[in-house]
Design a protein around this motif. Sequence first.
Motif, mmCIF file in Angstrom:
data_model
loop_
_atom_site.group_PDB
_atom_site.id
_atom_site.type_symbol
_atom_site.label_atom_id
_atom_site.label_comp_id
_atom_site.label_asym_id
_atom_site.label_seq_id
_atom_site.Cartn_x
_atom_site.Cartn_y
_atom_site.Cartn_z
ATOM 1 N N THR A 27 0.810 -1.230 0.000
ATOM 2 C CA THR A 27 0.000 0.000 0.000
ATOM 3 C C THR A 27 0.842 1.280 0.000
ATOM 4 O O THR A 27 0.283 2.374 0.034
ATOM 5 N N TYR A 28 2.180 1.157 -0.039
ATOM 6 C CA TYR A 28 3.029 2.345 -0.222
ATOM 7 C C TYR A 28 3.347 2.570 -1.704
ATOM 8 O O TYR A 28 4.046 3.511 -2.051
ATOM 9 N N ASP A 42 -0.695 -4.869 3.500
ATOM 10 C CA ASP A 42 0.544 -4.656 4.245
ATOM 11 C C ASP A 42 1.430 -5.896 4.102
ATOM 12 O O ASP A 42 1.057 -6.866 3.418
ATOM 13 N N HIS A 177 10.181 6.765 8.486
ATOM 14 C CA HIS A 177 9.432 7.032 9.722
ATOM 15 C C HIS A 177 10.290 7.741 10.770
ATOM 16 O O HIS A 177 9.788 8.568 11.531
ATOM 17 N N HIS A 200 2.271 4.567 12.522
ATOM 18 C CA HIS A 200 2.876 3.247 12.307
ATOM 19 C C HIS A 200 3.925 3.023 13.402
ATOM 20 O O HIS A 200 4.634 3.969 13.775
ATOM 21 N N SER A 216 -0.287 -1.212 11.858
ATOM 22 C CA SER A 216 0.347 -1.426 10.551
ATOM 23 C C SER A 216 -0.362 -0.568 9.502
ATOM 24 O O SER A 216 -1.415 0.042 9.789
ATOM 25 N N THR A 217 0.154 -0.547 8.300
ATOM 26 C CA THR A 217 -0.487 0.245 7.243
ATOM 27 C C THR A 217 -1.938 -0.200 7.036
ATOM 28 O O THR A 217 -2.826 0.627 6.917
ATOM 29 N N LYS A 218 -2.144 -1.506 7.029
ATOM 30 C CA LYS A 218 -3.513 -2.008 6.812
ATOM 31 C C LYS A 218 -4.416 -1.601 7.973
ATOM 32 O O LYS A 218 -5.575 -1.211 7.771
ATOM 33 N N THR A 237 2.499 7.816 8.629
ATOM 34 C CA THR A 237 3.143 6.735 7.869
ATOM 35 C C THR A 237 3.282 7.203 6.422
ATOM 36 O O THR A 237 2.941 8.349 6.098
ATOM 37 N N GLU A 238 3.767 6.310 5.560
ATOM 38 C CA GLU A 238 4.074 6.700 4.178
ATOM 39 C C GLU A 238 2.800 7.087 3.410
ATOM 40 O O GLU A 238 1.729 6.477 3.592
ATOM 41 N N VAL A 241 -0.628 5.226 1.570
ATOM 42 C CA VAL A 241 -1.878 4.745 2.176
ATOM 43 C C VAL A 241 -3.064 5.655 1.844
ATOM 44 O O VAL A 241 -4.223 5.255 1.995
#
Length: 306
Positions: A27-28, A42, A177, A200, A216-218, A237-238, A241
């Motif tokens: 997802t990044y 993720d 991060h 994150h 987490s990203t998810k 986070t990145e 997302v």
Amino acid sequence: MIMDPEQIVEQIRELKKERNAVIVAHTYQRAEVQEIADKTGDSYALSRFVSQAKEDVIVFCGVHFMAESAKILSPSKTVLLPAVNAGCPMANMVTGEDVRMMKEKYPGAAVACYINSTAEVKAESDVCVTSSNAVKVISSMEEKDIIFVPDRNLGMYIAQQIPEKNILLWDGYCIVHEALKEEDVVKWKELKPDALLLAHPECNQGVLVHADFIGSTKAIIDYVIKEKSKKEFIIATEKGVAHPIKKARPDADLYFPSPCLLCVNMKKTDLIDVYNALNDMQHEILLSEEIIKKARRCLDRMLELS
Ligand code: 13P
Ligand code: SF4
């Protein structure tokens, strides 16, 4: 031949059928790469997905350690990494030799490695974790002393969540991060007092202490999708997302508290790279049988325990 984006997408779809391939994307990844993927997610979701893949070819749109983990989990498949130089600096902050040295220093301790690590490090580890299952997996381990490599920030977060464990940290970190500072999130919390801060666990403690949610990203994406009563979110986070979040919640206002939240390695893959990977069957992940056998144990254990 010069192709426009629609033609590239069409060609990718045809080649995918021809090669019996599946495309997965973290997802990044760039929005257009996420859009062409059969599965996005993720590190944990993608690992589980590729471990059950039926296709002959897995095109992994992510960074090197992710494609390498896919090869370890699905050794009979051809695994391709479209952007050959997409690495993860954190994964290279610890070596197999470093882990062997830690094991000698702390005999009796188990080794848990973050999935953001090389196959050589995984081969030396007892269990692997991702940011979405680390607390669950490490809680279920028998040993009290756990050597955790390479991410000191995730390691510290785990230590706080499971105080009964003695987590022995390595000094690695994610350059993306880690660049986010406490003052950045404090400033954004002041600017947007109604917004929730979602972070994150690769962020440092100065950021995490201000977070309303850590995941987490998810987990961050799912949080925004479910929390319909809130409209504003500061996302630590990145930036990738934002794509899945905005698709599901176009009404949400997302604030990224620093321009540093962009992973250049994750952004190396574009549609042409995916097309070239499938057309020329390039860049294949190759690992020795011995390293696959050794590294697989810790990934299988992760899947069992999570
Ligand atoms: P997750 O995919 O586990 O959220 O990790 C984020 C990351 O930094 C991947 O490199
Ligand atoms: Fe590595 Fe950080 Fe980029 Fe993830 S975001 S791939 S941990 S550098």
